[in-house]
Design a protein around this motif. Structure first.
Motif: not given
Length: 337
Positions: A14-37
């Protein structure tokens, strides 16, 4: 720490964080990482015009949008149902889900989400909460922690902490924020990230960890941070605009927003139709700062309408409507929380 072979349950991160903290910026490249294939993704949004899920750009087949409210409120049951639906769909198709990534809305308190994994029988049987990370904005994190209890709870519950936009903050401010986070949570590792981490897989969840310790759950869920009350006076306003913008008009409109509403502007996000630009343009703003626009590869539907969501602290909806009127922008409003 890697997944123990003896635990067959699906790990949920689970990725939390207040409004505008950059959650989607962290999430997008993680989804391309091999451990999350092959990972499934659940995105929680506030407001009747969802936008965040469009920004993830995830090619996988398992992505669920929960847009009726906050995961820690009425949507807690929706989280359970979404997990069950993912599990049954995969079983029907004779495939497995290796992991699930959940991005919460910025107003979500983690306690009810953790309680879901700790107490709900069907969820406990099939899924395990492997990690709960919190993103903290380097630019506004100190003020946010002072003003919003949800942000404090997100930090307290986290077992991974990421200070985002670290390249935007002075070293002294970064150190003060790090000290405050460490005071609130002495145990979780603190990492720092700029807008685009060079090695996102190394920044967060390089390996999928084993489940969070049950004793830590119990301690947090019985402490004062387990109480859940949303901040009073936070309002989400969502609009669609049928006519295309041009760049000067958009810049003038956003300038008016900053001049008149910056202190109350917890979050602005939008998918914008710019005249002469084929692809949709994405804008993001927090308080007085709007970040460079990005583009999506394609429109989510054939209407090509601009969509704007504002999350405001205090009774500022009337002022926002006045700014639209002064700029001569005709809107269709969808009033949310």
């Amino acid at each position: 720490m890697s997944i123990p072979d003896t635990d067959p349950r699906i790990p949920v991160l689970v990725l939390t964080g207040f409004l505008g903290s950059g959650k989607s910026t962290l999430l997008r490249p993680l989804l391309q990482a091999p451990q999350f294939a092959g990972a499934a993704v659940i995105v929680n949004e506030m407001g009747e015009i969802p936008i965040d899920h469009l920004l993830i750009d995830y090619p996988g087949e398992d992505i669920v949008l929960l847009d009726n409210g906050c995961l820690c409120c009425a949507l807690r049951s929706d989280l359970s149902e979404a997990l069950e639906r993912l599990y049954r769909t995969a079983a029907r198709d004779n495939r497995t889900i290796p992991s699930v990534l959940v991005e919460t809305t910025g107003l979500a308190s983690p306690a009810p989400i953790v309680r879901t994994f700790a107490t709900e029988r069907n969820v406990k049987a099939r899924f395990r909460l492997a990690s709960l990370a919190a993103a903290v904005d380097a630019e506004f994190g100190e003020a946010t922690l002072k003003a919003h209890q949800e942000a404090v709870h997100q930090v307290v519950f986290a077992d991974e902490l990421v200070i985002t936009k670290a390249d935007k903050a002075e070293p002294s401010r970064l150190q003060a924020l790090s000290d405050e986070i460490r005071r609130l949570n002495p145990h979780a590792p603190i990492r720092t990230s700029g807008k685009d981490p060079e090695r996102p897989a190394d920044l967060l969840w390089e390996r999928i960890p084993s489940a969070l310790p049950a004793e830590r759950w119990a301690r947090l869920l019985t402490g004062p941070q387990a109480a859940h009350h949303h901040a009073h006076g936070v309002e989400t306003c969502a609009f669609e605009v049928t006519e295309p913008f041009d760049w000067p008009r958009l810049a003038d409109f956003l300038g008016r927003i900053v001049d008149e509403l910056a202190p109350a502007l917890l979050r602005c996000k939008g998918v914008i139709n710019i005249a002469g630009v084929e692809k949709p343009v994405v804008i993001h703003g927090v308080h007085h700062i709007f970040y460079p626009p990005e583009t999506l590869e394609e429109w989510p539907d054939a209407s090509r309408r601009s969509r704007l969501v504002f999350i405001l602290d205090g009774a500022n909806r009337r002022s926002l409507l006045d700014i639209f009127a002064a700029a001569g922008i005709a809107i269709m409003e969808s009033r949310a929380a």
